[in-house]
Design an enzyme around this catalytic site. Sequence first.
Site, short mmCIF file in Angstrom:
data_model
loop_
_atom_site.label_atom_id
_atom_site.label_comp_id
_atom_site.label_asym_id
_atom_site.label_seq_id
_atom_site.Cartn_x
_atom_site.Cartn_y
_atom_site.Cartn_z
N LYS A 24 0.87 -1.00 0.15
CA LYS A 24 0.04 -0.02 -0.06
C LYS A 24 0.84 1.21 -0.03
O LYS A 24 0.59 2.11 -0.74
CB LYS A 24 -0.99 -0.19 1.28
CG LYS A 24 -1.83 1.24 1.47
CD LYS A 24 -2.77 0.93 2.52
CE LYS A 24 -3.43 2.46 2.59
NZ LYS A 24 -4.40 2.23 3.54
N GLU A 43 10.37 -4.71 4.74
CA GLU A 43 10.48 -6.10 4.36
C GLU A 43 10.38 -5.96 3.17
O GLU A 43 10.94 -6.96 2.14
CB GLU A 43 9.53 -6.88 5.15
CG GLU A 43 9.95 -7.23 6.69
CD GLU A 43 8.89 -6.08 7.44
OE1 GLU A 43 8.69 -4.86 7.17
OE2 GLU A 43 8.65 -6.48 8.47
N GLY A 87 -4.95 -1.69 4.89
CA GLY A 87 -4.17 -2.60 4.28
C GLY A 87 -4.93 -4.15 4.41
O GLY A 87 -4.91 -5.01 3.56
N ARG A 88 -5.52 -4.37 5.72
CA ARG A 88 -5.97 -5.56 6.02
C ARG A 88 -7.43 -5.77 5.21
O ARG A 88 -8.18 -6.70 5.59
CB ARG A 88 -6.03 -5.94 7.63
CG ARG A 88 -6.61 -4.66 8.20
CD ARG A 88 -6.29 -4.82 9.72
NE ARG A 88 -6.77 -3.60 10.54
CZ ARG A 88 -6.00 -2.52 10.83
NH1 ARG A 88 -5.12 -2.30 10.10
NH2 ARG A 88 -6.43 -1.50 11.55
N GLU A 93 -5.25 -6.71 14.34
CA GLU A 93 -4.69 -5.26 14.14
C GLU A 93 -5.75 -4.09 14.23
O GLU A 93 -5.34 -3.02 14.31
CB GLU A 93 -4.08 -5.34 12.65
CG GLU A 93 -2.85 -4.17 12.78
CD GLU A 93 -2.23 -4.38 11.07
OE1 GLU A 93 -2.65 -4.08 10.22
OE2 GLU A 93 -0.94 -4.69 11.14
N HIS A 119 -5.96 -33.24 16.54
CA HIS A 119 -4.65 -34.17 17.06
C HIS A 119 -3.69 -33.16 17.70
O HIS A 119 -2.36 -33.63 17.96
CB HIS A 119 -4.25 -34.78 15.90
CG HIS A 119 -5.38 -35.86 15.54
ND1 HIS A 119 -5.62 -37.11 16.02
CD2 HIS A 119 -6.31 -35.49 14.41
CE1 HIS A 119 -6.54 -37.50 15.40
NE2 HIS A 119 -7.01 -36.71 14.44
N LYS A 131 9.28 -0.90 14.36
CA LYS A 131 9.96 -0.60 13.09
C LYS A 131 11.25 0.44 13.43
O LYS A 131 12.18 0.32 12.96
CB LYS A 131 8.81 0.05 12.21
CG LYS A 131 7.91 -0.85 11.77
CD LYS A 131 6.95 -0.46 10.62
CE LYS A 131 5.81 -1.23 10.44
NZ LYS A 131 4.97 -0.33 9.30
#
Length: 527
Positions: free
Chosen positions: A209, A215, A270-271, A356, A387, A496
Site C-alpha cells: 500500500k 520487508e 491494508g487488512r 490489528e 490431534h 519498526k
Amino acid sequence: MSKAPASWASVRCDRTPAWTALQQHFEDQGRGFDLRQAFAQDPERAAHFSQRAPHLLADLSKNLLSRQTETLLFELAEQCGILAHRDAMFAGQAINTTEQRQVMHFLLRQPRGTGAGQAWEQELEQVHHTLDAMLAFAEQVRADPEITTVVNIGIGGSDLGPHMATQALQAFKVPGKRFVFVSNVDGHELDAVLQGLDARHTLFLIASKTFTTAETMTNARSARRWFEAQLGEDAQALLPQRFAALTTNVQGAAEFGIRTTFGFWDWVGGRYSVMSAIGLPLAISIGAAHFRQFLAGAHAMDQHFLTQAPAHNLPLRLGLLDVWYRNFHGFASRNVAPYHSFLGRWAAYLQQLEMESNGKRVDRAGQVLPFETAPLVWGEPGTLGQHAFFQLLHQGSQTVPVEFVAVKKAAHGLAGHHSQLLANALAQAQALMLGRSDAGGHRHFPGNRPSSFLLLDKLDSASLGALIALQEHRVFVSGSVWGINSFDQWGVELGKVLARDIEPRLASGDLAGLDASTAALVQALRS
Ligand code: F6P
C-alpha cells in the site's frame, strides 16, 4: 432497534444502561448458563439461533447466550450507536478519526453505476476503472504461456488476504502457472523461492500500500537484483513486463523502475485490501469472471449488513457475541477451525483482521479503556487441530469459543473423505457442548463449551467473498461497541523504529544507550 442515537461517537459502552443490565444478566443467568438445559427448555433454540446469510448458513445456537442475552446485546448496540456508525462508514464519512480517512473497502465491491448522489460517486468510478484494467491485465497474464510463475512480494494485508484467498480458491486456478507468496524479510524465504526459477518466465508483483514497508522493499530489491543477474543485458528490456506494482504510492513504484502499476486509495486499509489491486495474484489465478463473483459475494454480505434487522443481521450478531464473551464471560481467545484444507491461511488472515483492527487499549480519543478488547484469534484447519490443541478446548482450564467453518460440497471426488471430515466437525462441536459425565477424573468432559458453525454450500469465489465481508463487519461491530478506531495500527510503529536503530549497530558494534539485555544480544550476534 428503532431510534437512531444522537451520534455514533457519543457514548462509551460501559456507561450505557444496557451494559449495566448485561452485567446483572450475566450474574443472574450468564455465569451459570448451561447449553444442554437451554436446548432442553427451548425446542426452538436451534432454529432461533440459526440463520441464512449470503452464501452460508450460520448456527449460533451452541453459544452461551439466551434470547434475553441477545435482546440486551441489541440494546447495547443501539445505545452505542453501532448502526449509525455503520451508516456513517457506508456514507463515506471519515470514521478513521486518528488518520482522518474514510473507510470504504465496501466500495471495492460496489456495482458500477450505483453511486448517484453518494459522497463516493467519483471514487466508485475510479474503482471500476482500475478493476477493469487490473482484470484485463490478469487475463493477459493467464493467456501468456511465457509466464509460468507469479511471485507476490508483500506483507501483512498485502500478503495475508491474497495468499489466503488464492489458496482457498485453488480449485479454480489457471492451469500451467504456479503462485508463490514471499512475505518475510528473512532471506531464507526468498532465496528458497528463487532457487530453480527462470527469470524469463517469472512475473513479480510488488504489493505494498505504502511502497515503503522495509520487508517488502528489501525483498523487491533482491528480486530485481536476481532478475538482472540472471538475464544480464536482456534484463532492462524484459523488466517492465516482469515487474508490476500494486500500491497507493504510484510515484514510489515509478521510482523503483516499475511501469505497470495498479493503484488503490488511502481509504482502503491494508487488512481490508484483498478486493483492491492487492487481489491481483488471486485475479490471475482464478480469472476475471471468478474475481467478479468474489466481489459480488462480498457485496451481498455488505447489503445484508446494511439492510437486515438486528435479529437476522449476522455480522451484528457475531460482533455482539464477541463482546458478550470478552467483556462479560471474560474469554480471552477465539479458536477458528476451518474444516477445509484450502483454508490453511484462514486463521493467519483473521489474526491480522481482528487483532490489528481491535487490539487496542484506548478509545478513539486516546483515552485508556477500563475493559478488555480484542481476543486472541488462533487456529488450524480441521481435523489437524483435533490431534494437537483440541485437548485443551475440551478439557483445559479455560473456555475458548470455537468458530467452525465447513463446506457442504467437496471439490474432489475421493470417496469417503468428505463425509468423514464433516462428521468430525459436527462431532467436535457436539462434544464441546455435551461433554461426558459418565466417567470421572481424566475421562470427564465438562462440556458446555461454546461454538458457532458457519456452513458454506461450497467453497467458491462468491462464498469466500461473503465470508470475508462477514468477518470484516463483525470486527467492525465489536470495535465500534468498544469505541476504538478499528482502522489505524499505531502499535506496529515502535518496533519498526527500533529495528532501524539496531540494524546498523549489528555492523558497527555501537552499544551506546542500549538496555543491558539488548546490548548483550547484539554482542552475542557479533561474536
Ligand atoms: O504491519 C503494519 C502494516 O502497516 C499493515 O497494516 C499492512 O497491512 C502491512 O504493514 C503492509 O503494509 P504495506 O502494504 O504498506 O506494505
